[in-house]
Design an enzyme around this catalytic site. Sequence first.
Site, PDB file in Angstrom:
ATOM      1  CG  HIS A   1     -40.966 -13.233  -6.638  1.00 28.37           C
ATOM      2  ND1 HIS A   1     -41.711 -13.388  -5.486  1.00 28.37           N
ATOM      3  CD2 HIS A   1     -39.669 -13.420  -6.271  1.00 28.37           C
ATOM      4  CE1 HIS A   1     -40.899 -13.663  -4.482  1.00 28.37           C
ATOM      5  NE2 HIS A   1     -39.660 -13.687  -4.926  1.00 28.37           N
ATOM      6  CD  GLU A   2     -36.483 -13.434  -9.254  1.00 28.43           C
ATOM      7  OE1 GLU A   2     -35.455 -12.817  -8.911  1.00 28.43           O
ATOM      8  OE2 GLU A   2     -37.002 -14.339  -8.565  1.00 28.43           O
TER       9      GLU A   2
ATOM     10  CD  GLU B   1     -37.663 -14.607  -2.193  1.00 26.68           C
ATOM     11  OE1 GLU B   1     -38.563 -14.867  -3.012  1.00 26.68           O
ATOM     12  OE2 GLU B   1     -36.564 -14.141  -2.513  1.00 26.68           O
TER      13      GLU B   1
ATOM     14  CG  HIS C   1     -36.107  -9.815  -5.337  1.00 31.32           C
ATOM     15  ND1 HIS C   1     -36.182  -9.857  -3.962  1.00 31.32           N
ATOM     16  CD2 HIS C   1     -36.430 -11.072  -5.766  1.00 31.32           C
ATOM     17  CE1 HIS C   1     -36.518 -11.068  -3.562  1.00 31.32           C
ATOM     18  NE2 HIS C   1     -36.686 -11.826  -4.644  1.00 31.32           N
TER      19      HIS C   1
END
Length: 331
Positions: A133-134, A185, A137
């Site tokens: 998930h990071e 997100e 970004h």
Amino acid sequence: MSDDLPVLGYRLKQIDERVLRHPADRAATAALKTIPGVNTVARKLIELGYERALRQSLLASSVRLSLHQLPEVYDRHRSAYTILDIPKTPELYLAAFPVANASTIGSQDPLVLVNSSLLDQLDADQQRVVFAHEAAHVLSDHVLYGTVLQILLNMGGGMLGRTLPTALPLMAVQNALLEWSRAAELTCDRIAALVVRDPLLVCRTLMSISAGTAASRLDLGAFLAQADDYGKASRSLPGRWTRMNLEMSTTHPLSVRRAHELMDWVKGGDYERIRDGEYPRRGEEDPDVKAEAKAAAEHYKERFQGAFKDVVGQAEDATKSVSDWLQKNLG
């Protein structure tokens, strides 16, 4: 060096991140870009050293992980960048903090900070979800706006108050960035599902974080049924307004909503198609811009019902005030 991947050799080579963007992300990003001066203010705050101060504040109370410091955790972090075909792996830091969270900051040189309580709560597979998930970004170029949002959220501690006049209407800018952050997100949940090749694992991770306990003590089927109930309830206008009010001051959408949005996307077939290698590559012909713009506009209208439009208007005035002040006093 281990190849700690869900399937040995699995890569999303040269994937064009635009095909992965949630319509809310496209809409919110487009809305931010219509606010005159927002990028000027963002870059000026970074030029003036606020990003550096934020980095130093975070790094002063954390430990950098590597092949020699919790190598098994670092390898889960690194594998996400391998799968997404991102050449450089950001530095990873671990901090003692009671809130289960992770973040990525750094407009030019990103770093990832994860709280120890999050690692303690999640098993190894769930940790891969967090790191994927990071990494999403970074792939999606969320770091500039994300870093500026973190700067604004930290201004209450005095970091910005010593330089910028408190009378400046920064709250509207912050609210616009918060709306964008919640939309971003949803994109990263999609990418995380592709990296770990398991959307249900992403949902299991969201369930565990939301409940604050190990997933082994919870029932994923019941959580997905709850997400489905939420989806049905939020289709009504009162349901949408309730959600917006609940999320108004948060950087992340509600976990149940995130699970619902992710599984809706999976059911649409895009997840399997992209997982199996059918996607546009970076540098190839752009995706259908008109189709993307139409999808973003429809989602924007349905989800925000004019509320974000009002925030954009307030933020436009705020960024002009901030930009004018910066130009006059620090330009």
